[in-house]
Write a protein that holds these residues in place. Sequence first.
Motif, PDB file in Angstrom:
ATOM      1  N   ARG A  81      17.839  11.511  48.352  1.00 32.35           N
ATOM      2  CA  ARG A  81      16.690  11.545  49.262  1.00 32.35           C
ATOM      3  C   ARG A  81      15.375  11.835  48.541  1.00 32.35           C
ATOM      4  O   ARG A  81      14.346  12.001  49.174  1.00 32.35           O
ATOM      5  N   CYS A  82      15.444  11.950  47.196  1.00 34.87           N
ATOM      6  CA  CYS A  82      14.257  12.302  46.420  1.00 34.87           C
ATOM      7  C   CYS A  82      13.758  11.109  45.620  1.00 34.87           C
ATOM      8  O   CYS A  82      14.516  10.185  45.321  1.00 34.87           O
ATOM      9  N   THR A  83      12.486  11.130  45.255  1.00 33.31           N
ATOM     10  CA  THR A  83      11.965  10.088  44.380  1.00 33.31           C
ATOM     11  C   THR A  83      12.656  10.209  43.029  1.00 33.31           C
ATOM     12  O   THR A  83      12.985  11.315  42.589  1.00 33.31           O
ATOM     13  N   PRO A  84      12.905   9.101  42.356  1.00 31.10           N
ATOM     14  CA  PRO A  84      13.599   9.152  41.072  1.00 31.10           C
ATOM     15  C   PRO A  84      12.818   9.914  40.016  1.00 31.10           C
ATOM     16  O   PRO A  84      13.407  10.565  39.154  1.00 31.10           O
ATOM     17  N   ALA A  85      11.478   9.822  40.065  1.00 33.22           N
ATOM     18  CA  ALA A  85      10.682  10.549  39.080  1.00 33.22           C
ATOM     19  C   ALA A  85      10.933  12.045  39.179  1.00 33.22           C
ATOM     20  O   ALA A  85      11.163  12.720  38.177  1.00 33.22           O
TER      21      ALA A  85
END
Length: 325
Positions: A81-85
Amino acid sequence: MAKLSLKDKVFIATGAVSGPVGVPEQVADLKGDEQVNPPMNKTVMEWLERYNTEFDEALPRHIDRSTFFAAVRAILPVLARCTPASALDALLACARFGLVPDGRHAVIIREGDKARFIPMAQGYVELMCRADAQSVVVEVVREHDHFKWVPTAPLGQDLEHVPARALRSQRGEVTHVYAFVWFKNGQRSRAVVLDREDAEEIRDLHSRAYQEAVAEGREDSFWHRFFIQMWMKSAVRRLPKSVRMSAEVVALMKADDAGDAGEMQSYHAPDPEAAQLLAEAEAASRAAEASQDRPALTPARRLPVKRWQPRRRSRRARRGRSRAA
């Protein structure tokens, strides 16, 4: 892609990625508390394993990649659910400090669509014990415990804590948290003691995530959910005021603060090569200080001095002198 490309590094530094590099965008776009299905978990894990070289270089020798990724698999629904960065940044920071996101030494949480690395009290203890500390004691005091703290008393007489002989639920609420360090030479540091009011003041003044949650009427910040654990960590973080800490512990505090401020955390984590150089420099510094404390066993040896000898004339000079005579 074993190595991070320049493009990936720029994305990580700026947080400009809207979907995982090489992963369908819908994995990173998931919001809410819905359960992430196993195929998505597998996709995220496969994406992370593409950076195995970076994790191999970041992890210390006593932790291998399989052990680290075993803990990561348990938090895949969070990472999905998080941005990959932010996910890669949080995991690399955790790895470079040699901590495993197992919930005891460190955790990876989700704040909005950003992953955040949070070192726990045990994580700080782990890094302190790699340096000069023999052990670090962190304890909670409950209402019915016998507890006495006299900051001005000599070491050994300044702190008394005898837990009540009862079940934890019968000992009452937590009233204080204290921490101190046992050094390898057998000496003890001054104790850091925080009562509940101290912990609440630290939370209210220094936790951006808590402040935002309160402003939005939410109670889902890490301080909301794990108040006592954060209370204990706060006591450990106060130890550097009275105890000399290694550069690695100081860097961990900076990475911890950066995460709370929503900034990049792996930037503050030690580079593997730089960490090795720092460790060697600190070891040399401690050895030099120890050598100055010990009296010399033998008198200092004088350097050899070349004795003066008359200059010998060359054969041509001797012949010229004899002819003149």
